[in-house]
Design a protein around this motif. Structure first.
Motif, short mmCIF file in Angstrom:
data_model
loop_
_atom_site.label_atom_id
_atom_site.label_comp_id
_atom_site.label_asym_id
_atom_site.label_seq_id
_atom_site.Cartn_x
_atom_site.Cartn_y
_atom_site.Cartn_z
N ASP A 9 0.85 -1.18 -0.02
CA ASP A 9 -0.01 0.04 0.00
C ASP A 9 0.84 1.19 -0.09
O ASP A 9 0.72 2.17 -0.67
CB ASP A 9 -0.71 -0.13 1.16
N THR A 10 1.84 1.16 0.83
CA THR A 10 2.82 2.56 0.78
C THR A 10 3.80 2.51 -0.41
O THR A 10 3.80 3.68 -0.95
CB THR A 10 3.85 2.05 2.25
N ASP A 11 3.96 1.27 -0.93
CA ASP A 11 4.78 1.39 -2.35
C ASP A 11 3.64 2.23 -3.36
O ASP A 11 4.26 3.08 -4.03
CB ASP A 11 5.16 -0.01 -2.59
N PHE A 12 2.52 1.78 -3.47
CA PHE A 12 1.88 2.17 -4.41
C PHE A 12 1.43 3.85 -3.95
O PHE A 12 1.44 4.52 -5.15
CB PHE A 12 0.22 1.68 -4.15
N LEU A 13 1.24 4.28 -2.76
CA LEU A 13 1.25 5.42 -2.51
C LEU A 13 2.52 6.54 -3.04
O LEU A 13 2.33 7.36 -3.70
CB LEU A 13 1.13 5.77 -1.04
N PHE A 14 3.67 5.89 -2.95
CA PHE A 14 4.92 6.55 -3.38
C PHE A 14 5.10 6.61 -4.75
O PHE A 14 5.54 7.60 -5.21
CB PHE A 14 6.01 5.89 -2.61
N ILE A 17 3.03 9.22 -6.07
CA ILE A 17 3.66 10.73 -5.68
C ILE A 17 4.42 10.85 -6.61
O ILE A 17 4.70 12.05 -7.30
CB ILE A 17 4.15 10.67 -4.17
N LEU A 18 5.24 9.86 -6.92
CA LEU A 18 6.50 10.01 -8.02
C LEU A 18 5.85 10.24 -9.46
O LEU A 18 6.75 10.94 -10.26
CB LEU A 18 7.36 8.80 -7.92
N SER A 19 4.85 9.81 -9.44
CA SER A 19 4.00 10.01 -11.12
C SER A 19 3.77 11.60 -11.15
O SER A 19 3.55 11.97 -12.35
CB SER A 19 2.94 9.28 -11.26
N LEU A 20 3.73 12.26 -10.05
CA LEU A 20 3.14 13.81 -10.17
C LEU A 20 4.38 14.48 -10.96
O LEU A 20 5.59 14.51 -10.86
CB LEU A 20 2.98 14.30 -8.89
N GLU A 21 4.06 15.32 -11.76
CA GLU A 21 4.96 16.03 -12.66
C GLU A 21 5.37 17.57 -12.49
O GLU A 21 6.21 18.10 -12.84
CB GLU A 21 4.69 16.04 -14.18
N ASN A 22 4.36 18.11 -11.51
CA ASN A 22 4.50 19.75 -11.25
C ASN A 22 3.72 20.05 -10.02
O ASN A 22 2.85 19.17 -9.29
CB ASN A 22 4.18 20.49 -12.42
N GLU A 23 3.69 21.07 -9.58
CA GLU A 23 3.09 21.47 -8.34
C GLU A 23 1.57 21.63 -8.45
O GLU A 23 0.73 21.31 -7.50
CB GLU A 23 3.70 22.95 -7.77
N GLU A 24 1.04 22.02 -9.72
CA GLU A 24 -0.48 21.85 -10.00
C GLU A 24 -1.06 20.43 -9.60
O GLU A 24 -1.72 20.35 -8.99
CB GLU A 24 -0.75 22.46 -11.42
N GLU A 25 -0.22 19.50 -10.11
CA GLU A 25 -0.53 18.28 -10.00
C GLU A 25 -0.45 17.67 -8.57
O GLU A 25 -1.39 16.85 -8.09
CB GLU A 25 0.30 17.12 -10.80
N CYS A 26 0.52 18.22 -7.87
CA CYS A 26 0.51 17.98 -6.21
C CYS A 26 -0.57 18.24 -5.69
O CYS A 26 -1.21 17.79 -4.81
CB CYS A 26 1.90 18.37 -5.75
#
Length: 100
Positions: A9-14, A17-26
């Protein structure tokens, strides 16, 4: 690494997060994922870590961030007294990026 945190589950969360490309996506993702107080608490801890690395004193950190002394102490322990170096890793990367 804390083996208590390591699971699929934590692996999936990370990975998410790593798939996000910019602040707007975050912003979009974290607004869905976290409550406002949760996100503010995480942000506050990171700012506290930055201020501690800048050698700021507790009273100054409390005044500027509103963090409790317990939170500051917890961040200080994580920053200086354990072997994960997560705060240091991130703060160093941010500093390098800002100095480009």
């Amino acid at each position: 690494m804390n083996s208590k945190l390591k699971n699929s589950d934590t692996d999936f969360l990370f990975k998410a997060i790593l798939s996000l490309e910019n602040e707007e996506e975050c912003y979009r993702f974290f607004e869905d994922l976290c409550t406002s107080p949760e996100l503010k608490a995480m942000s506050q801890r990171l700012v506290v870590a930055k201020m501690l690395t800048e050698k700021k004193v507790y009273s100054e950190i409390v005044k500027e961030t509103g963090a409790s002394t317990a939170t500051i102490s917890r961040v200080k322990r994580a920053l200086f007294d354990n072997d994960t170096y997560g705060y240091t890793l991130v703060l160093d990367k941010i500093a390098k990026e800002e100095n480009k």
